[in-house]
Design a protein around this motif. Structure first.
Motif, short mmCIF file in Angstrom:
data_model
loop_
_atom_site.label_atom_id
_atom_site.label_comp_id
_atom_site.label_asym_id
_atom_site.label_seq_id
_atom_site.Cartn_x
_atom_site.Cartn_y
_atom_site.Cartn_z
N LEU A 94 78.29 18.04 27.77
CA LEU A 94 77.31 18.49 28.77
C LEU A 94 77.07 19.99 28.69
N LEU A 95 78.10 20.74 28.38
CA LEU A 95 77.98 22.19 28.27
C LEU A 95 77.04 22.58 27.13
N PHE A 96 77.19 21.94 25.99
CA PHE A 96 76.40 22.31 24.83
C PHE A 96 75.11 21.51 24.70
N THR B 69 72.42 21.38 26.66
CA THR B 69 71.50 21.88 27.68
C THR B 69 70.43 22.73 27.01
N GLU B 70 69.37 22.93 27.73
CA GLU B 70 68.29 23.78 27.22
C GLU B 70 68.79 25.20 27.00
N ARG B 71 69.65 25.66 27.91
CA ARG B 71 70.17 27.03 27.80
C ARG B 71 71.00 27.21 26.53
N SER B 72 71.78 26.21 26.16
CA SER B 72 72.60 26.35 24.95
C SER B 72 71.73 26.27 23.70
N SER B 73 70.65 25.53 23.76
CA SER B 73 69.74 25.43 22.61
C SER B 73 69.19 26.79 22.21
N ALA B 74 68.97 27.65 23.19
CA ALA B 74 68.43 28.97 22.91
C ALA B 74 69.48 29.90 22.30
#
Length: 190
Positions: free
Chosen positions: A89-91, A93-98
């Motif tokens: 779940l941590l990795f 996410t849209e935020r981790s994709s960036a």
């Protein structure tokens, strides 16, 4: 990369999948993905961790709880699943994709997802067990990481601190998986 993990899917896998006969036995494939995920995390490094020392934080990983000698098999399965689920779940996410190389991130998420699928039949068997305090400790650990990321506005340096931090639970997973395989061998599992 739209992986959805749910109890109905786990029940279908358990009821009809070839994994139903595995019981608690962790496949070699599961162990392979565990090692591969650690390698991928190392390869994802974009910044020197020493560059980000000002953002370093102790998230309170419950190492002694995960490695405790009194850990029951059902607790170990529950903790293993919770750690994999929370890392996924941590990795995922849209935020981790960036923040990360998309190819490496996709491979990491796919490997974590495969490990979760391998664990689903085991998890279904322990569903009747109470949620362990160990699982809750793991969940609180990841909540602190999510809060940290949010407070620091998901900066590259903060993601690097988290990447290094996540290597602790993934390394512990290798140890925990080894202990589970020993427990299986001691119980006479194939």
């Amino acid at each position: 990369m739209a992986f959805m993990l749910s109890l109905p899917m786990a029940l279908v896998v358990f009821s009809y999948g070839s994994g139903a006969s595995l019981g608690f036995d962790l496949s070699q494939n599961h162990v392979h993905f565990s090692r591969k995920n650690l390698v991928l995390l190392r390869q994802m490094r974009r910044l020197s961790p020493s560059f980000c020392l000002k953002d370093r934080k102790d998230f309170g990983f419950p190492q002694e709880m995960v490695e405790g000698s009194q850990l029951q098999k059902t607790q170990a399965i529950s903790v293993l699943h919770e750690m994999l689920q929370q890392t996924f779940l941590l990795f995922h996410t849209e935020r981790s994709s960036a923040a990360w190389n998309s190819t490496l991130l996709d491979k990491l998420c796919s490997g974590l997802h495969q490990q979760l699928e391998d664990l689903d039949p085991c998890l279904v068997q322990v569903m009747g067990e109470q949620a362990s305090s160990l699982g809750m400790a793991v969940k609180r650990y990841f909540e602190r990481i999510h809060l940290f990321l949010k407070e620091k506005k998901y900066s590259d340096c903060v993601w690097e601190i988290v990447r290094v931090e996540i290597m602790k639970p993934l390394s512990s997973l290798n140890s925990l998986q080894g202990r589970l395989r020993i427990m299986d061998a001691d119980m006479g599992s194939p």
